[in-house]
Design a protein around this motif. Structure first.
Motif, short mmCIF file in Angstrom:
data_model
loop_
_atom_site.label_atom_id
_atom_site.label_comp_id
_atom_site.label_asym_id
_atom_site.label_seq_id
_atom_site.Cartn_x
_atom_site.Cartn_y
_atom_site.Cartn_z
N GLN B 25 0.74 -1.16 0.06
CA GLN B 25 -0.01 0.02 0.02
C GLN B 25 0.78 1.06 -0.05
O GLN B 25 0.42 2.48 0.10
CB GLN B 25 -0.83 0.08 1.32
CG GLN B 25 -2.07 -1.30 1.61
CD GLN B 25 -2.61 -1.21 2.52
OE1 GLN B 25 -3.16 -0.13 2.98
NE2 GLN B 25 -2.39 -2.40 3.47
N GLY B 26 2.14 1.29 0.12
CA GLY B 26 3.30 2.27 0.15
C GLY B 26 2.78 3.06 1.52
O GLY B 26 2.33 2.66 2.33
N PHE B 27 3.66 4.01 1.69
CA PHE B 27 3.53 4.88 2.71
C PHE B 27 2.14 5.58 3.07
O PHE B 27 1.61 5.75 4.17
CB PHE B 27 4.71 6.13 2.91
CG PHE B 27 6.04 5.50 3.20
CD1 PHE B 27 6.36 5.66 4.51
CD2 PHE B 27 6.72 5.01 2.24
CE1 PHE B 27 7.58 5.18 4.79
CE2 PHE B 27 7.83 4.21 2.76
CZ PHE B 27 8.54 4.43 3.99
N GLY B 28 1.52 5.66 2.04
CA GLY B 28 -0.07 6.49 2.05
C GLY B 28 -0.64 5.37 2.99
O GLY B 28 -1.89 5.77 3.45
N ARG B 103 9.25 0.76 -5.15
CA ARG B 103 7.99 1.26 -5.10
C ARG B 103 7.94 1.78 -3.56
O ARG B 103 7.10 2.77 -3.60
CB ARG B 103 7.00 -0.09 -5.31
CG ARG B 103 5.48 0.66 -5.08
CD ARG B 103 4.78 -0.68 -4.27
NE ARG B 103 3.40 -0.34 -4.30
CZ ARG B 103 2.69 0.51 -3.76
NH1 ARG B 103 3.33 1.45 -2.95
NH2 ARG B 103 1.54 0.61 -3.68
N SER B 107 7.15 5.65 -2.95
CA SER B 107 5.84 6.13 -2.19
C SER B 107 6.38 7.10 -0.94
O SER B 107 5.65 7.74 -0.32
CB SER B 107 5.23 4.84 -1.91
OG SER B 107 5.40 4.46 -0.56
N TRP B 109 8.43 9.34 -0.75
CA TRP B 109 8.77 10.79 -1.06
C TRP B 109 7.68 11.83 -0.74
O TRP B 109 7.92 12.97 -0.13
CB TRP B 109 9.08 10.92 -2.44
CG TRP B 109 10.28 10.52 -2.83
CD1 TRP B 109 11.30 9.99 -2.11
CD2 TRP B 109 11.04 9.82 -4.10
NE1 TRP B 109 12.42 9.58 -2.73
CE2 TRP B 109 12.21 9.38 -4.21
CE3 TRP B 109 10.39 9.99 -5.45
CZ2 TRP B 109 13.00 8.73 -5.00
CZ3 TRP B 109 10.95 9.37 -6.38
CH2 TRP B 109 12.57 9.05 -6.58
N ASP B 110 6.24 11.20 -0.73
CA ASP B 110 5.23 12.01 -0.43
C ASP B 110 5.30 12.57 1.02
O ASP B 110 5.29 13.69 1.52
CB ASP B 110 3.96 11.46 -0.42
CG ASP B 110 2.77 12.23 -0.22
OD1 ASP B 110 2.80 13.52 0.01
OD2 ASP B 110 1.78 11.64 -0.19
N HIS B 163 17.05 7.05 -11.13
CA HIS B 163 15.75 7.08 -10.48
C HIS B 163 14.63 7.57 -11.39
O HIS B 163 13.73 7.15 -11.04
CB HIS B 163 16.03 8.22 -9.20
CG HIS B 163 16.28 7.44 -7.98
ND1 HIS B 163 16.42 8.11 -6.88
CD2 HIS B 163 16.58 6.19 -7.61
CE1 HIS B 163 16.52 7.30 -5.92
NE2 HIS B 163 16.91 6.15 -6.37
N LEU B 165 14.36 6.59 -14.28
CA LEU B 165 13.91 5.62 -15.28
C LEU B 165 13.17 4.56 -14.14
O LEU B 165 12.14 4.00 -14.59
CB LEU B 165 15.25 4.88 -15.65
CG LEU B 165 14.97 3.76 -16.72
CD1 LEU B 165 14.23 4.23 -18.17
CD2 LEU B 165 16.31 3.20 -17.18
N VAL B 167 11.07 5.51 -11.85
CA VAL B 167 9.72 5.94 -11.70
C VAL B 167 8.98 5.61 -13.19
O VAL B 167 7.85 4.97 -12.85
CB VAL B 167 9.78 7.56 -11.46
CG1 VAL B 167 8.47 7.92 -11.28
CG2 VAL B 167 10.45 7.60 -10.05
N GLN B 168 9.42 5.75 -14.26
CA GLN B 168 8.66 5.61 -15.48
C GLN B 168 8.37 4.05 -15.63
O GLN B 168 7.31 3.82 -15.96
CB GLN B 168 9.40 5.64 -16.60
CG GLN B 168 9.59 7.49 -17.07
CD GLN B 168 10.17 7.86 -18.05
OE1 GLN B 168 10.02 7.61 -19.19
NE2 GLN B 168 11.51 8.08 -17.90
N LEU B 170 8.07 1.84 -12.97
CA LEU B 170 7.09 1.59 -11.86
C LEU B 170 5.73 1.61 -12.35
O LEU B 170 4.86 0.86 -12.19
CB LEU B 170 7.30 2.36 -10.56
CG LEU B 170 8.60 1.81 -9.74
CD1 LEU B 170 8.46 2.68 -8.68
CD2 LEU B 170 8.52 0.54 -9.34
N PHE B 171 5.51 2.65 -13.16
CA PHE B 171 4.16 3.15 -13.57
C PHE B 171 3.74 2.28 -14.82
O PHE B 171 2.73 2.31 -15.20
CB PHE B 171 4.13 4.67 -13.84
CG PHE B 171 3.69 5.43 -12.48
CD1 PHE B 171 2.44 5.15 -12.07
CD2 PHE B 171 4.71 6.36 -12.15
CE1 PHE B 171 2.12 5.95 -10.80
CE2 PHE B 171 4.44 7.01 -10.72
CZ PHE B 171 3.39 6.96 -9.84
N ASP B 172 4.78 1.82 -15.65
CA ASP B 172 4.73 1.29 -16.82
C ASP B 172 5.59 0.11 -17.13
O ASP B 172 6.47 0.16 -17.96
CB ASP B 172 4.71 2.32 -18.01
CG ASP B 172 4.13 1.80 -19.39
OD1 ASP B 172 3.55 0.77 -19.56
OD2 ASP B 172 4.18 2.88 -20.13
#
Lengths: 194, 194
Positions: B25-28, B103, B107, B109-110, B163, B165, B167-168, B170-172
């Motif tokens: 679920q990530g840090f959120g 991931r 996550s 960083w928020d 970094h 790369l 992020v891109q 992780l999303f795709d």
């Protein structure tokens, strides 16, 4: 149509409050309660606009998109590598507003990675960005200013470089002030020249 | 010392539960309640280990650091550009575990951007990473495999590229499977060769 005007004005107030919460606290601090406090209104009023946390996040991403579009440079009269340099520089946190926008996007990744709908939106946003950069990369390749090879790989690498620099600068703005960000971008592009 | 052993075993259980919540679920999604549910324990028990949300987040970052250290390659017998390539490849999401770790960091960083203490930890983590990469960059420069110029700028650019790369990807992940990530890294380093 005073009712319509009131409604539109109120929507703008709500959007502005959403943006102020995001800029100050990121997506982790974005709650119906925080938006209501920022607006000086009740949580009930905010719930009227956003029936769920998810609806609030989706609206917040739209607000972020609007702020981001306002920073996209025209690139009229520039070409190839110089157009690419300007397009990438426009993404960097070179001004207080650019820093605010980047901070909001980076903070959105936590929520976006945890939710399939938000993840798909971010994936599509990346695709749009890469497809805007691609013709500039191809121009620069044709000019002999970037190495030959798969332009999609070059685009991905340049988008990666730019966002990775954004993240380092957000965490350490003293190490990465405006002039250094521009210098790192400039020497990176020069270093790729065949 | 059975009491000590029990306590240590329980701490390991708690840390493992924190990691499973983060990975899913990530840090959120990291709350005392979620960790308690993952552990099959009461929120009260978790509060015994983490008196505040902040203490839970700081522990989660330590757990993430431990998982990350386990992936750092030895680089024994490799040198210069090839050592740099291996060091950067080790950061990419090439395996399910590498994806999970990235991931979790992205996550984080928020929360990290919203809190001065966490922000300072992330800034220090970036500095440590850049200082580990720097001698490899200097070796590659001395070998004539990377352009001359300020090694700190090159290090920052390569950390940024890596970094960004991540992020891109992780999303795709379909657009950026393992083989393509390695190819983009390889051709990026080749493109920088003077």
């Amino acid at each position: 149509m005073p009712a319509k005007t009131d409604h539109d004005a109120r929507r703008r107030d709500v959007s502005a409050a959403v943006w102020r919460v995001l800029a100050a606290q990121g997506f982790g601090g974005l709650t119906l309660r925080a938006v209501a406090a920022e607006l000086g209104a009740t949580t009930g009023l905010v719930t009227h606009y956003f029936p769920s946390k998810q609806a609030l996040i989706v609206h917040a991403l739209e607000v972020a998109e609007t702020h981001t579009r306002a920073l996209v440079p025209s690139l009229e009269g520039v070409h190839g590598l110089e157009a690419l340099r300007q397009a990438l520089a426009a993404v960097l946190p070179l001004t207080p507003e650019g820093t605010e926008i980047n901070r909001v996007w980076v903070s959105s990744w936590d929520a976006a990675l945890a939710d399939p709908e938000l993840r798909a939106l971010e994936k599509a946003r990346y695709k749009r960005w890469r497809s805007r950069l691609k013709p500039l990369v191809i121009e620069a390749q044709n000019d002999g200013d970037l190495p030959t090879g798969d332009p999609d790989d070059l685009v991905a690498a340049l988008a990666a470089f730019t966002h990775g620099l954004v993240v380092q600068a957000l965490f350490d703005p003293r190490t990465f002030p405006r002039q250094r960000l521009l210098a790192v971008l400039g020497s990176h592009l020069e270093g790729l020249r065949p």
